[in-house]
Scaffold this motif. Structure first.
Motif, short mmCIF file in Angstrom:
data_model
loop_
_atom_site.label_atom_id
_atom_site.label_comp_id
_atom_site.label_asym_id
_atom_site.label_seq_id
_atom_site.Cartn_x
_atom_site.Cartn_y
_atom_site.Cartn_z
N UNK A 91 37.08 50.82 36.62
CA UNK A 91 37.45 49.53 36.04
C UNK A 91 36.82 48.35 36.77
N UNK A 92 35.93 48.61 37.72
CA UNK A 92 35.30 47.53 38.48
C UNK A 92 33.79 47.64 38.34
N UNK A 93 33.17 46.58 37.82
CA UNK A 93 31.72 46.57 37.62
C UNK A 93 31.08 45.44 38.42
N UNK A 94 30.09 45.77 39.23
CA UNK A 94 29.31 44.77 39.95
C UNK A 94 28.33 44.17 38.94
N UNK A 95 28.57 42.93 38.55
CA UNK A 95 27.93 42.39 37.35
C UNK A 95 26.86 41.33 37.62
N UNK A 96 27.20 40.31 38.44
CA UNK A 96 26.28 39.17 38.57
C UNK A 96 26.27 38.63 39.99
N UNK A 97 25.15 37.98 40.34
CA UNK A 97 25.04 37.28 41.62
C UNK A 97 24.43 35.91 41.36
N UNK A 98 24.83 34.93 42.15
CA UNK A 98 24.27 33.59 42.04
C UNK A 98 23.81 33.12 43.41
N UNK A 99 22.67 32.47 43.42
CA UNK A 99 22.13 31.85 44.63
C UNK A 99 21.54 30.51 44.23
N UNK A 100 21.30 29.65 45.20
CA UNK A 100 20.63 28.38 44.88
C UNK A 100 19.17 28.62 44.51
N UNK A 101 18.67 29.79 44.85
CA UNK A 101 17.30 30.18 44.50
C UNK A 101 17.35 31.34 43.51
N UNK A 102 16.80 31.13 42.32
CA UNK A 102 16.84 32.20 41.31
C UNK A 102 16.05 33.41 41.79
N UNK A 103 14.98 33.18 42.55
CA UNK A 103 14.19 34.30 43.06
C UNK A 103 15.02 35.14 44.03
N UNK A 104 15.78 34.47 44.88
CA UNK A 104 16.62 35.20 45.82
C UNK A 104 17.72 35.97 45.07
N UNK A 124 21.91 29.25 40.00
CA UNK A 124 22.86 28.18 40.34
C UNK A 124 24.27 28.76 40.29
N UNK A 125 25.15 28.18 41.09
CA UNK A 125 26.54 28.63 41.10
C UNK A 125 27.27 28.21 39.83
N UNK A 126 26.85 27.10 39.25
CA UNK A 126 27.46 26.63 38.01
C UNK A 126 27.29 27.65 36.87
N UNK A 127 26.11 28.27 36.80
CA UNK A 127 25.86 29.26 35.75
C UNK A 127 26.79 30.46 35.89
N UNK A 128 27.00 30.90 37.13
CA UNK A 128 27.91 32.03 37.36
C UNK A 128 29.33 31.66 36.94
N UNK A 129 29.78 30.47 37.35
CA UNK A 129 31.13 30.03 37.04
C UNK A 129 31.35 29.91 35.54
#
Length: 324
Positions: free
Chosen positions: A26-39, A55-60
């Motif tokens: 029931x737990x999926x590692x789905x997304x990551x956000x960084x200030x650098x899209x490449x990172x 960006x963190x805003x996109x994740x939120x």
């Protein structure tokens, strides 16, 4: 439950590796956000995550995300938590929860307003070892307890998150939070006196901490944290019939019981773990299912109590962050 990770540093990688190793249905590692899209993209590739944001805003704002693990520096926790709560995202916020109690209160008040889960990622609170230790004390294995000593230290004084005041640096929020939590987990939160001294680095933040907590019922905790080098990481709980030695308060590896003659009489069995990080995420899953806004392992009030202890120590040490 789809999990997003905010920030892509070392602690974020540990969480990603843990959830990949957990293989929870029931737990999926789905997304990551960084200030650098490449990172973010590199992090996602490395940890087999389908989504990466620059960006963190996109994740939120991603409607698919159910829980966000905030793994940014202490100084940013308040800002990032408020951003995510605006989108009603359940949060697991890395310790220290925020830089100070005032910020913590603002985050938790907004969580209540949004009716959204927020809990602090102080992983030792969620581990099975906590219950095992507490049960042994309740069973009287070392008699009536009266004192705790605990310490934690690593050679991290040269890391930016430690020496920079603008990142809420210092040993206290990064390391001292663990011995403080260790003492409060087993002796409670009714603290009568807080005292301590520290040695500061060139930037003015604490690098070596000596802390004493006196509890209302007469128990005492003597605690130590250092960013200057390794410590033995032991926690010792003393009773009138013996004492308990916990090897590595940061992630207990061994719990031994000694009698009054200093002879080892028992070792408590500890269960296998992926890394230890998994328990807090599983607790979040349970809380989300139940519609809860806090986890019982680390309630909002308990988070505030710990923040208050650290604020009190910093006030004594005349350590104030530039953004406070």
């Amino acid at each position: 439950m789809k999990v997003g990770i905010l920030a892509a540093g070392g602690i974020a990688a540990k969480m990603a590796d843990t959830l990949n190793g957990l293989k929870h249905p029931e737990i999926e590692l789905y997304a990551v956000a960084s200030r650098s899209v490449e990172r973010a993209q590199e992090f996602a590739r490395k940890h087999n995550m389908p989504v990466a944001y620059g960006s963190y805003e996109e994740l939120a704002a991603d409607p698919a995300v159910d829980l966000i693990y905030i793994a940014s520096p202490h100084s940013e926790h308040h800002t990032h938590a408020m951003l995510c709560l605006k989108h009603k995202k359940a949060l697991l916020v890395e310790k220290a929860f925020t830089a100070n109690e005032k910020m913590a209160r603002e985050v938790l008040a907004y969580a209540r307003e949004q009716n959204t889960l927020v809990t602090e990622a102080i992983w030792t609170r969620y581990m099975p070892s906590r219950r095992i230790i507490a049960q042994a004390l309740k069973d009287g294995k070392i008699g009536s307890v009266h004192t705790i000593t605990a310490n934690l230290g690593y050679r991290i004084f040269n890391k930016e998150r430690i020496f920079k005041p603008e990142l809420a640096g210092g040993a206290l929020l990064d390391l001292g939070v663990y011995p403080i939590n260790f003492a409060m987990m087993f002796f409670g939160h009714d603290i009568k006196e807080i005292s301590g001294t520290c040695v500061k680095g060139e930037s003015g933040v604490d690098m070596i901490d000596s802390m004493t907590l006196i509890f209302a019922d007469g128990k005492a905790a003597t605690l130590h944290a250092t960013a200057m080098g390794p410590a033995d990481r032991n926690g010792i709980i003393y009773g009138d019939k013996g004492y308990m030695v916990v090897t590595n308060i940061n992630n207990p590896e061994k719990v031994e019981i000694f009698n009054a003659d200093h002879k080892k009489i028992e070792e408590l069995p500890l269960p296998e773990q992926v890394s230890g990080y998994e328990h807090q995420v599983i607790s979040c899953l349970k809380a989300i299912k139940e519609g809860a806004i806090e986890c019982p392992e680390m309630t909002h009030q308990e988070t505030l109590d710990v923040m208050r202890v650290m604020d009190s120590l910093r006030t004594r040490w005349h350590i104030h962050y530039p953004f406070e």
